[in-house]
Design an enzyme around this catalytic site. Structure first.
Site, PDB file in Angstrom:
ATOM      1  N   ILE A 258       0.886  -1.168   0.000  1.00  0.00           N
ATOM      2  CA  ILE A 258       0.000   0.000   0.000  1.00  0.00           C
ATOM      3  C   ILE A 258       0.919   1.211   0.000  1.00  0.00           C
ATOM      4  O   ILE A 258       1.823   1.309   0.831  1.00  0.00           O
ATOM      5  CB  ILE A 258      -0.926   0.053   1.229  1.00  0.00           C
ATOM      6  CG1 ILE A 258      -1.875  -1.142   1.250  1.00  0.00           C
ATOM      7  CG2 ILE A 258      -1.713   1.371   1.256  1.00  0.00           C
ATOM      8  CD1 ILE A 258      -2.792  -1.202   2.458  1.00  0.00           C
TER       9      ILE A 258
ATOM     10  N   VAL B   2       0.853   5.616  -0.575  1.00  0.00           N
ATOM     11  CA  VAL B   2       0.081   6.850  -0.747  1.00  0.00           C
ATOM     12  C   VAL B   2       1.055   8.005  -0.928  1.00  0.00           C
ATOM     13  O   VAL B   2       2.043   8.123  -0.187  1.00  0.00           O
ATOM     14  CB  VAL B   2      -0.844   7.104   0.465  1.00  0.00           C
ATOM     15  CG1 VAL B   2      -1.549   8.443   0.344  1.00  0.00           C
ATOM     16  CG2 VAL B   2      -1.850   5.968   0.613  1.00  0.00           C
TER      17      VAL B   2
ATOM     18  N   GLU C 290       3.095  -7.857   6.033  1.00  0.00           N
ATOM     19  CA  GLU C 290       4.282  -7.451   6.770  1.00  0.00           C
ATOM     20  C   GLU C 290       4.328  -5.934   6.780  1.00  0.00           C
ATOM     21  O   GLU C 290       3.951  -5.297   5.797  1.00  0.00           O
ATOM     22  CB  GLU C 290       5.573  -7.989   6.130  1.00  0.00           C
ATOM     23  CG  GLU C 290       5.927  -9.399   6.538  1.00  0.00           C
ATOM     24  CD  GLU C 290       5.153 -10.438   5.750  1.00  0.00           C
ATOM     25  OE1 GLU C 290       4.878 -11.502   6.309  1.00  0.00           O
ATOM     26  OE2 GLU C 290       4.813 -10.183   4.585  1.00  0.00           O
TER      27      GLU C 290
ATOM     28  N   ASN D  87       6.901   1.712  11.621  1.00  0.00           N
ATOM     29  CA  ASN D  87       5.858   2.430  10.883  1.00  0.00           C
ATOM     30  C   ASN D  87       4.576   2.463  11.722  1.00  0.00           C
ATOM     31  O   ASN D  87       3.596   1.774  11.439  1.00  0.00           O
ATOM     32  CB  ASN D  87       5.614   1.769   9.520  1.00  0.00           C
ATOM     33  CG  ASN D  87       4.732   2.602   8.619  1.00  0.00           C
ATOM     34  OD1 ASN D  87       4.047   3.524   9.065  1.00  0.00           O
ATOM     35  ND2 ASN D  87       4.733   2.271   7.339  1.00  0.00           N
TER      36      ASN D  87
ATOM     37  N   TYR E  31      -3.680  -0.847  10.456  1.00  0.00           N
ATOM     38  CA  TYR E  31      -3.963  -2.276  10.360  1.00  0.00           C
ATOM     39  C   TYR E  31      -4.670  -2.780  11.620  1.00  0.00           C
ATOM     40  O   TYR E  31      -5.617  -3.572  11.520  1.00  0.00           O
ATOM     41  CB  TYR E  31      -2.674  -3.062  10.093  1.00  0.00           C
ATOM     42  CG  TYR E  31      -1.982  -2.662   8.808  1.00  0.00           C
ATOM     43  CD1 TYR E  31      -2.712  -2.374   7.655  1.00  0.00           C
ATOM     44  CD2 TYR E  31      -0.610  -2.567   8.738  1.00  0.00           C
ATOM     45  CE1 TYR E  31      -2.087  -2.005   6.476  1.00  0.00           C
ATOM     46  CE2 TYR E  31       0.035  -2.208   7.555  1.00  0.00           C
ATOM     47  CZ  TYR E  31      -0.712  -1.923   6.442  1.00  0.00           C
ATOM     48  OH  TYR E  31      -0.091  -1.561   5.277  1.00  0.00           O
TER      49      TYR E  31
END
Length: 173
Positions: A80, A82, A113, A118, A125
């Site tokens: 993912i 952005v 993962e 982060n 998540y």
């Protein structure tokens, strides 16, 4: 006033922008090159999507692998990303929800993962039902950063919720 983003399937025409974002987002961890995106798009079990703003500019991308078989399905979030100029605008959430809805159509758990440092991604998540189930030392290269393995259980209800909200074509953040 909310920004409007469209979630659309990724196409080969999106690869250059994905590579550009990869270099902005992951410079210390061997960002994906065009060949990697082409390979992922060609995989029959992979689903890649983009988020576009009202002007059609791609501001994010995400991908998932649909694995296992009908009796034992599972999925793995591959990426993912952005645009840094759009962080904290809800785009990552929209992309993740779309991936989870895709996985939910088949059922089964979803794995991913994430770098242990982060915190925003880990919080995103966790908000969507993922739990840390393991630690992978020196997972990211060449930085040597560690990663958590996270798991979310069965997702069928997520696909139904996504469809009910009509978020396939246009979403608001």
């Amino acid at each position: 006033m909310s920004a409007v983003y469209r979630i659309e399937p990724m196409t080969p025409a999106d690869i250059d922008r994905c590579v550009e974002l990869e270099h902005l987002l992951f410079p210390e961890d061997d960002p994906w090159q065009a060949v990697s995106f082409r390979s992922e798009l060609a995989g029959a079990h992979n689903r890649y999507i983009t988020a576009r703003d009202a002007d059609g500019v791609m501001v994010g991308y995400a991908g998932i692998a649909l694995l296992g078989d009908a009796a034992h399905p599972e999925a793995e979030v591959h990426t993912i990303g952005v645009d840094p100029d759009c962080h904290r605008g809800g785009i990552g959430t929209l992309l993740l929800e779309a991936l989870l809805a895709t996985a939910g159509e088949r059922g089964g758990p979803v794995f991913l993962e994430v770098r242990t440092d982060n915190a925003p991604a880990i919080a995103l998540y966790a908000k969507h039902g993922f739990h840390i189930i393991g630690l992978r030392k020196n997972y990211y290269h060449p930085s040597g950063a560690d990663a958590y393995t996270m798991r979310r259980p069965e997702l069928t209800a997520a696909a139904d919720e996504w469809a009910a909200r009509g978020r396939q074509d246009e979403v608001l953040s």
